[in-house]
Write a protein that holds these residues in place. Structure first.
Motif, PDB file in Angstrom:
ATOM      1  N   LEU A   1      29.865  40.446  34.329  1.00 13.36           N
ATOM      2  CA  LEU A   1      30.882  41.466  34.593  1.00 13.36           C
ATOM      3  C   LEU A   1      31.963  40.934  35.528  1.00 13.36           C
ATOM      4  O   LEU A   1      33.160  41.189  35.326  1.00 13.36           O
ATOM      5  N   ALA A   2      31.553  40.169  36.540  1.00 10.79           N
ATOM      6  CA  ALA A   2      32.522  39.614  37.494  1.00 10.79           C
ATOM      7  C   ALA A   2      33.452  38.618  36.811  1.00 10.79           C
ATOM      8  O   ALA A   2      34.670  38.641  37.036  1.00 10.79           O
ATOM      9  N   LEU A   3      32.899  37.754  35.972  1.00  9.08           N
ATOM     10  CA  LEU A   3      33.719  36.755  35.281  1.00  9.08           C
ATOM     11  C   LEU A   3      34.689  37.392  34.290  1.00  9.08           C
ATOM     12  O   LEU A   3      35.875  37.058  34.254  1.00  9.08           O
TER      13      LEU A   3
ATOM     14  N   THR B   1      35.751  43.786  41.916  1.00 10.02           N
ATOM     15  CA  THR B   1      35.749  43.804  40.448  1.00 10.02           C
ATOM     16  C   THR B   1      34.462  44.409  39.909  1.00 10.02           C
ATOM     17  O   THR B   1      34.453  44.964  38.820  1.00 10.02           O
ATOM     18  N   GLY B   2      33.370  44.298  40.670  1.00  5.43           N
ATOM     19  CA  GLY B   2      32.103  44.899  40.235  1.00  5.43           C
ATOM     20  C   GLY B   2      32.211  46.409  40.128  1.00  5.43           C
ATOM     21  O   GLY B   2      31.752  47.017  39.160  1.00  5.43           O
TER      22      GLY B   2
ATOM     23  N   ILE C   1      40.167  39.201  32.801  1.00  3.32           N
ATOM     24  CA  ILE C   1      41.013  40.273  32.259  1.00  3.32           C
ATOM     25  C   ILE C   1      42.083  40.669  33.267  1.00  3.32           C
ATOM     26  O   ILE C   1      43.254  40.843  32.909  1.00  3.32           O
ATOM     27  N   LEU C   2      41.713  40.802  34.541  1.00  4.41           N
ATOM     28  CA  LEU C   2      42.690  41.187  35.561  1.00  4.41           C
ATOM     29  C   LEU C   2      43.771  40.131  35.759  1.00  4.41           C
ATOM     30  O   LEU C   2      44.953  40.458  35.930  1.00  4.41           O
ATOM     31  N   VAL C   3      43.387  38.857  35.739  1.00  2.00           N
ATOM     32  CA  VAL C   3      44.387  37.788  35.868  1.00  2.00           C
ATOM     33  C   VAL C   3      45.338  37.812  34.678  1.00  2.00           C
ATOM     34  O   VAL C   3      46.554  37.685  34.846  1.00  2.00           O
TER      35      VAL C   3
ATOM     36  N   PRO D   1      32.342  40.910  43.881  1.00  4.52           N
ATOM     37  CA  PRO D   1      31.365  41.304  44.900  1.00  4.52           C
ATOM     38  C   PRO D   1      30.768  40.073  45.591  1.00  4.52           C
ATOM     39  O   PRO D   1      30.650  39.018  44.992  1.00  4.52           O
ATOM     40  N   ALA D   2      30.439  40.230  46.843  1.00  3.81           N
ATOM     41  CA  ALA D   2      29.815  39.178  47.654  1.00  3.81           C
ATOM     42  C   ALA D   2      30.745  38.000  47.913  1.00  3.81           C
ATOM     43  O   ALA D   2      30.304  36.950  48.338  1.00  3.81           O
ATOM     44  N   SER D   3      32.046  38.167  47.646  1.00  5.33           N
ATOM     45  CA  SER D   3      32.999  37.109  47.971  1.00  5.33           C
ATOM     46  C   SER D   3      33.661  37.447  49.299  1.00  5.33           C
ATOM     47  O   SER D   3      33.396  38.483  49.892  1.00  5.33           O
ATOM     48  N   MET D   4      34.547  36.587  49.743  1.00  7.30           N
ATOM     49  CA  MET D   4      35.227  36.814  51.019  1.00  7.30           C
ATOM     50  C   MET D   4      36.436  37.732  50.863  1.00  7.30           C
ATOM     51  O   MET D   4      37.034  38.133  51.846  1.00  7.30           O
TER      52      MET D   4
END
Length: 198
Positions: free
Chosen positions: A17-19, A104-105, A24-26, A95-98
């Protein structure tokens, strides 16, 4: 003897889902910025075609993550481009990024849930996995609270500062999502406005 190396490891649902949502957003941001700033007076209008593509791509990715202004004359973005960047900043990174934002999750879970409910399904599925109602309600809660914070801060900023709506909303969402992009309005704020942005 069981050969462990022969088994293919599948990516987890969260990773997939994150990938997919990041890609898609980019792509949406890239196309939207090209359309919005390709005009004769847009900030991309004086550049060669290849550089327009590259700068729009970079800005689309940076709006959710790094916060670098990759477009010259960033403060003169068209209103449509501002709105697009506001949406990308609000969603934020994985999620879980800085990175900040609602992640995005959250947006992926809400999108899959809306798609499932619109098609009349009683349960929400992504791929072969079911998404629990607890996770969906958590995503809804994050969205509602985040919208409440952003709208309240924008309202207070508009009430006390001499700013246009899109300018105030851009600065608030950038601060909320810890993106770091600015249209130059933060320097014009008084002490109350700066404390609000902080």
């Amino acid at each position: 003897v069981h050969n462990i190396g022969s088994r293919r490891r599948r990516l987890s649902l969260q990773t997939r889902l994150a990938l997919w949502s990041a890609l898609i957003l980019v792509l949406i941001g890239w196309a939207g910025l090209l359309i919005g700033e390709y005009r004769y007076d847009g900030v991309l209008s004086g550049l060669p075609f290849g550089e327009r593509l590259l700068r729009a791509w970079f800005q689309s990715a940076a709006a959710r993550t790094a916060g670098f202004a990759g477009l010259s004359d960033f403060g003169n973005l068209h209103e449509a481009s501002r709105l697009l960047l506001i949406c990308l900043m609000f969603i934020g990174s994985a999620p879980a990024s800085m990175g900040g934002g609602i992640t995005t999750g959250t947006i992926a879970v809400l999108t899959v849930a809306m798609w499932s409910f619109a098609r009349g399904y009683a349960t929400v599925h992504a791929g072969q996995r079911a998404i629990s109602m607890a996770m969906i309600w958590r995503a809804v809660t994050v969205l509602v609270i985040s919208l409440g914070v952003v709208m309240t801060a924008t309202w207070l900023l508009l009430l006390n500062q001499n700013l246009d709506f899109s300018l105030a909303l851009f600065e608030v969402v950038s601060a909320f999502s810890t993106t770091g992009l600015s249209l130059g309005a933060t320097g014009q704020l008084d002490t109350f406005g700066r404390l609000l942005i902080i």
